[in-house]
Design an enzyme around this catalytic site. Sequence first.
Site, PDB file in Angstrom:
ATOM      1  N   HIS A  61       0.873  -1.184   0.000  1.00 20.88           N
ATOM      2  CA  HIS A  61       0.000   0.000   0.000  1.00 20.88           C
ATOM      3  C   HIS A  61       0.903   1.226   0.000  1.00 20.88           C
ATOM      4  O   HIS A  61       1.658   1.441   0.962  1.00 20.88           O
ATOM      5  CB  HIS A  61      -0.892  -0.014   1.242  1.00 20.88           C
ATOM      6  CG  HIS A  61      -1.812  -1.199   1.261  1.00 20.88           C
ATOM      7  ND1 HIS A  61      -3.070  -1.187   0.702  1.00 20.88           N
ATOM      8  CD2 HIS A  61      -1.631  -2.469   1.728  1.00 20.88           C
ATOM      9  CE1 HIS A  61      -3.632  -2.376   0.827  1.00 20.88           C
ATOM     10  NE2 HIS A  61      -2.775  -3.181   1.452  1.00 20.88           N
ATOM     11  N   HIS A 216      -2.690 -12.683   0.956  1.00 20.06           N
ATOM     12  CA  HIS A 216      -2.417 -12.949   2.377  1.00 20.06           C
ATOM     13  C   HIS A 216      -3.225 -14.089   3.023  1.00 20.06           C
ATOM     14  O   HIS A 216      -4.002 -13.894   3.946  1.00 20.06           O
ATOM     15  CB  HIS A 216      -2.564 -11.683   3.238  1.00 20.06           C
ATOM     16  CG  HIS A 216      -3.696 -10.764   2.889  1.00 20.06           C
ATOM     17  ND1 HIS A 216      -5.000 -11.171   2.797  1.00 20.06           N
ATOM     18  CD2 HIS A 216      -3.709  -9.429   2.641  1.00 20.06           C
ATOM     19  CE1 HIS A 216      -5.756 -10.129   2.499  1.00 20.06           C
ATOM     20  NE2 HIS A 216      -5.009  -9.062   2.390  1.00 20.06           N
ATOM     21  N   ASP A 289       2.205  -7.138   2.170  1.00 20.07           N
ATOM     22  CA  ASP A 289       1.042  -6.339   2.570  1.00 20.07           C
ATOM     23  C   ASP A 289       1.503  -5.096   3.354  1.00 20.07           C
ATOM     24  O   ASP A 289       0.872  -4.691   4.331  1.00 20.07           O
ATOM     25  CB  ASP A 289       0.046  -7.165   3.393  1.00 20.07           C
ATOM     26  CG  ASP A 289      -1.322  -6.476   3.510  1.00 20.07           C
ATOM     27  OD1 ASP A 289      -1.546  -5.456   2.830  1.00 20.07           O
ATOM     28  OD2 ASP A 289      -2.159  -6.969   4.296  1.00 20.07           O
ATOM     29  N   GLY A 306      -2.634  -3.101  10.138  1.00 22.49           N
ATOM     30  CA  GLY A 306      -1.532  -3.331   9.202  1.00 22.49           C
ATOM     31  C   GLY A 306      -0.184  -2.928   9.735  1.00 22.49           C
ATOM     32  O   GLY A 306      -0.081  -2.142  10.682  1.00 22.49           O
TER      33      GLY A 306
HETATM   34  O1  DOR Z   1      -4.008  -4.858   7.643  1.00 23.88           O
HETATM   35  C1  DOR Z   1      -4.324  -4.441   6.543  1.00 23.88           C
HETATM   36  N1  DOR Z   1      -4.114  -3.162   6.200  1.00 23.88           N
HETATM   37  N2  DOR Z   1      -4.911  -5.274   5.689  1.00 23.88           N
HETATM   38  C2  DOR Z   1      -5.437  -4.822   4.537  1.00 23.88           C
HETATM   39  O2  DOR Z   1      -5.948  -5.607   3.795  1.00 23.88           O
HETATM   40  C3  DOR Z   1      -5.414  -3.390   4.204  1.00 23.88           C
HETATM   41  C4  DOR Z   1      -4.281  -2.735   4.846  1.00 23.88           C
HETATM   42  C5  DOR Z   1      -4.329  -1.240   4.781  1.00 23.88           C
HETATM   43  O3  DOR Z   1      -4.614  -0.717   3.698  1.00 23.88           O
HETATM   44  O4  DOR Z   1      -4.023  -0.578   5.773  1.00 23.88           O
END
Ligand code: DOR
Length: 407
Positions: A61, A216, A289, A306
């Site tokens: 991300h 994941h 991720d 995340g």
């Molecule tokens: O923990 C996560 N954070 N899983 C996700 O699928 C999205 C991600 C985020 O965009 O922060």
Amino acid sequence: MLVSGGRVIDPTQELDRRIDVRLDGARVIELGEHLKPLDDEMVVDASGAYVAPGFIDMHVHLREPGFPEKETIATGSAAAGAGGFTAVACMPNTQPAIDRSDVVAQIRDLAAQAGLARVYPIAAITRGRAGRELLDYAALAAAHAVGFSDDGQSVDDPRVLFDAAQRARDVAPRFISHCEDERLKTSAAPDAAEEIIVARDLIVAEASGKKWHIAHVSTAGSLALIRWARSRGIDVTCEVTPHHLYFTSELASEWGAKAAVNPPLRRSSDIAALREGVLDGTIDAFATDHAPHTAQEKASDPAAPGFTGLEIAIGAYALALPELSVTRFVELLSTNPARILGVDGGSLRLGSPADVTIFADRPWTVDVAHFYSKGRCTPFEGKRLPRRATATIVGGRLVMRDGKVRT
Ligand code: DOR
């Protein structure tokens, strides 16, 4: 540029040998023993290290457009370079979402300006990732989207997902599923929240004929479903994160709300199954991720879900799987992500892109203060990791050497 003296690992050529690699600005142009440096040729000494086709993190991300306080394409690609990744594929939960060709183009422009890692945008499956309106998948692929995903959540309505998959069937990029049913997530059966969507999406893949990828994977049951799908001839690939390979839900007792991640951390029996899945070939790819958030967002309760992953990845995978061969390691980080995304790279064959990751079995301790990412939250903080990237070469340019990124 001449990369000399390293142990070259390239699964696409069944290569594991001490040879030199010569690159020009764009391509691999020569492989051989004891190549002599040409006049004015830059020499990168790789002795004592492994030389591999550039590592590709197929799930990150980068937060732009929309959330530059969490990460930007520039800081995210610097983190990629620092971690040994020559390329990353970025998820569409941005603002706006990556649901139009001009947003795909905007991200590619920002990545070109940053000039560090290659950045491959993954477009959404539905408009605004809202789960209702289908997109023009052929146009998004023509704009160079490398996958389609509403990552961060599942497409709730199976009819929408099926129609989308049918429409996209002959478009090359895979559908990538985030598997979590929100209604089951906090129930007494948290595994079912993931597995019910894995099962559903594999059935949709079969019914539509669309090529698929499960993001994941975190439970033993999901792996069993993927094996079942393959036994039926369904074209499905999957990935696993470093945190799901190492930490259990017990982390929350130490870390509190900050341990939040989607999908959640599971049991030690799931970790054992995931490691087994890597070793037996069920799992195709390592993917971090990488999900940077601000310190404030991680400190609140509930915390933003995340962890930041790009800069700990290589060491964390090696920590979780010390018995994994270095050839499989490269396959999971380079060969297979390139194949799954359908991008150039993942090989050091003559004519391949001049993207190289040099890494070594040199233990180091994670200190988040040194991260290039704006995201500083990782459960691997303070851990001693057995492996690290020592140089990252993108398009024949030395982007990182000994942890320093040339920004
Ligand atoms: O923990 C996560 N954070 N899983 C996700 O699928 C999205 C991600 C985020 O965009 O922060």
